[in-house]
Design a protein around this motif. Structure first.
Motif, short mmCIF file in Angstrom:
data_model
loop_
_atom_site.label_atom_id
_atom_site.label_comp_id
_atom_site.label_asym_id
_atom_site.label_seq_id
_atom_site.Cartn_x
_atom_site.Cartn_y
_atom_site.Cartn_z
N TYR A 229 0.84 -1.20 0.00
CA TYR A 229 0.00 0.00 0.00
C TYR A 229 0.88 1.25 0.00
O TYR A 229 1.95 1.26 0.62
CB TYR A 229 -0.88 0.06 1.26
N VAL A 230 0.44 2.28 -0.70
CA VAL A 230 1.00 3.61 -0.47
C VAL A 230 0.23 4.19 0.70
O VAL A 230 -1.01 4.21 0.70
CB VAL A 230 0.88 4.51 -1.71
N THR A 231 0.95 4.67 1.70
CA THR A 231 0.32 5.08 2.96
C THR A 231 0.68 6.51 3.32
O THR A 231 1.85 6.89 3.27
CB THR A 231 0.76 4.15 4.10
N TYR A 232 -0.34 7.28 3.68
CA TYR A 232 -0.10 8.61 4.25
C TYR A 232 -0.30 8.54 5.75
O TYR A 232 -1.25 7.94 6.24
CB TYR A 232 -1.08 9.64 3.67
N ASN A 233 0.62 9.17 6.49
CA ASN A 233 0.58 9.23 7.95
C ASN A 233 0.77 7.88 8.60
O ASN A 233 0.15 7.56 9.62
CB ASN A 233 -0.72 9.88 8.45
N PHE A 234 1.65 7.05 8.04
CA PHE A 234 1.98 5.78 8.67
C PHE A 234 2.61 6.02 10.04
O PHE A 234 3.50 6.85 10.19
CB PHE A 234 2.96 5.00 7.79
N GLY A 235 2.12 5.31 11.04
CA GLY A 235 2.64 5.47 12.40
C GLY A 235 1.98 6.59 13.18
O GLY A 235 2.32 6.81 14.34
N GLY A 236 1.02 7.28 12.55
CA GLY A 236 0.38 8.41 13.21
C GLY A 236 -1.10 8.20 13.48
O GLY A 236 -1.59 7.07 13.51
N ASP A 237 -1.81 9.29 13.66
CA ASP A 237 -3.22 9.28 14.00
C ASP A 237 -4.03 8.59 12.90
O ASP A 237 -3.97 8.96 11.73
CB ASP A 237 -3.68 10.73 14.17
N TYR A 238 -4.83 7.60 13.29
CA TYR A 238 -5.64 6.88 12.30
C TYR A 238 -6.65 7.78 11.60
O TYR A 238 -7.02 7.53 10.46
CB TYR A 238 -6.38 5.71 12.97
N ASP A 239 -7.09 8.84 12.28
CA ASP A 239 -8.05 9.75 11.66
C ASP A 239 -7.46 10.43 10.43
O ASP A 239 -8.19 10.89 9.55
CB ASP A 239 -8.51 10.81 12.66
N LEU A 240 -6.13 10.53 10.37
CA LEU A 240 -5.45 11.19 9.26
C LEU A 240 -4.88 10.22 8.25
O LEU A 240 -4.29 10.63 7.25
CB LEU A 240 -4.31 12.07 9.79
N GLN A 241 -5.06 8.93 8.48
CA GLN A 241 -4.38 7.93 7.66
C GLN A 241 -5.16 7.57 6.40
O GLN A 241 -6.39 7.52 6.40
CB GLN A 241 -4.15 6.66 8.49
N SER A 242 -4.43 7.33 5.31
CA SER A 242 -4.99 6.84 4.06
C SER A 242 -4.08 5.75 3.50
O SER A 242 -2.86 5.84 3.59
CB SER A 242 -5.11 7.96 3.02
N LEU A 243 -4.71 4.68 2.94
CA LEU A 243 -3.96 3.57 2.35
C LEU A 243 -4.47 3.32 0.94
O LEU A 243 -5.64 3.07 0.74
CB LEU A 243 -4.15 2.28 3.16
N TRP A 244 -3.57 3.42 -0.03
CA TRP A 244 -3.94 3.08 -1.40
C TRP A 244 -3.46 1.67 -1.72
O TRP A 244 -2.24 1.41 -1.73
CB TRP A 244 -3.33 4.06 -2.39
N LYS A 245 -4.38 0.75 -1.99
CA LYS A 245 -4.00 -0.61 -2.36
C LYS A 245 -3.47 -0.61 -3.78
O LYS A 245 -4.11 -0.08 -4.70
CB LYS A 245 -5.20 -1.56 -2.24
N LEU A 246 -2.32 -1.22 -3.99
CA LEU A 246 -1.62 -1.07 -5.27
C LEU A 246 -2.04 -2.09 -6.33
O LEU A 246 -1.82 -1.87 -7.52
CB LEU A 246 -0.10 -1.12 -5.04
N ASP A 247 -2.61 -3.22 -5.93
CA ASP A 247 -3.11 -4.21 -6.91
C ASP A 247 -2.06 -4.54 -7.96
O ASP A 247 -2.31 -4.46 -9.17
CB ASP A 247 -4.40 -3.69 -7.59
N LEU A 248 -0.90 -4.94 -7.51
CA LEU A 248 0.21 -5.25 -8.43
C LEU A 248 0.07 -6.64 -9.05
O LEU A 248 -0.49 -7.52 -8.45
CB LEU A 248 1.53 -5.13 -7.66
#
Length: 248
Positions: A229-248
């Protein structure tokens, strides 16, 4: 504090040096998803308290921000707002991000990249079990992931951003937690040399957007391609987190 949380700090990430305790605290602050607009913006009280705890030697929950949350998963092509909170505006949105495409290659050359512009030294790969950077890096045994990403600065004077706000993460074997694969090895909009501490920095004026290619070294023996996954805010507040599944 785990190695991947250290890498969230833009200054430490681009210098690729091992930080002391005070730098680790700053790294933890950045890993929580806050970012500076012009150097004058404050972090949220909760984040500051956590950073202070690190300085004072208090234990930090190692799985914070790493639990896999299905409700945070996005698909390729989806756009998500990225939070840049401040004390006065904890719900402040700084930019919109879209992960448009992702593809695995045997090496950067196969992806059509100039290999002289690809990092081969530094914290570019973490062991999925120990979460410790792999060194030296044998790139001949690794695959290369290249992602097309669009980032738009909605309306804020964010100043200089850092591409390490985005990570590639992979699921552990039990499927319960994410692990940071390593720092980006390639960044198409880089204007600094590979060994410059500002290598990962970039700037987007308010109301404008930029299309970026970002590359990571991936060990497919540890990180399964279907679990990346491409992840924003890994290790931080879940409210701010986003995960893009890459489907490789």
């Amino acid at each position: 504090m785990s190695s991947q949380e250290e890498s969230g700090n833009s200054e430490n990430a681009s210098s690729q040096e091992q930080p002391d305790n005070s730098e680790k605290a700053g790294s933890q602050v950045e890993a929580e998803g806050s970012a500076s607009a012009d150097g004058a913006e404050e972090k949220s009280e909760g984040i500051l308290s956590r950073a202070q705890g690190i300085l004072e030697g208090e234990p930090v929950e190692s799985s914070a921000g790493k639990e896999f949350r299905q409700d945070k998963v996005l698909q390729l092509g989806e756009t998500a707002p990225l939070g840049f909170p401040t004390v006065d505006n904890p719900k402040r949105i700084g930019v919109e991000c879209t992960v448009n495409a992702a593809k695995l290659y045997n090496n950067p050359k196969e992806a059509g990249l100039d290999e002289k512009k690809v990092q081969t030294e530094g914290d570019l790969l973490y062991d999925i079990e120990t979460e410790i950077p792999v060194s030296p890096l044998d790139t001949s045994k690794l695959s290369f992931l290249l992602c097309d990403v669009s980032i738009k600065n909605i309306s804020l004077d964010l100043g200089e951003l850092n591409i390490t706000m985005l990570n590639v993460t992979g699921l552990t074997s039990d499927g319960k937690e994410l692990r940071h694969t390593g720092l980006p090895a390639y960044y198409s909009e880089a204007v600094y040399e590979l060994d410059d501490r500002h290598f990962y920095d970039f700037d987007i004026p308010a109301g404008q957007s930029v299309d970026i290619k970002i590359g990571w070294w991936i060990d497919l023996e540890q990180y399964k391609k279907e679990n990346l996954y491409v992840t924003y805010n890994f290790g931080g507040d879940y409210d701010l987190q986003s995960l893009w599944k890459l489907d490789l």
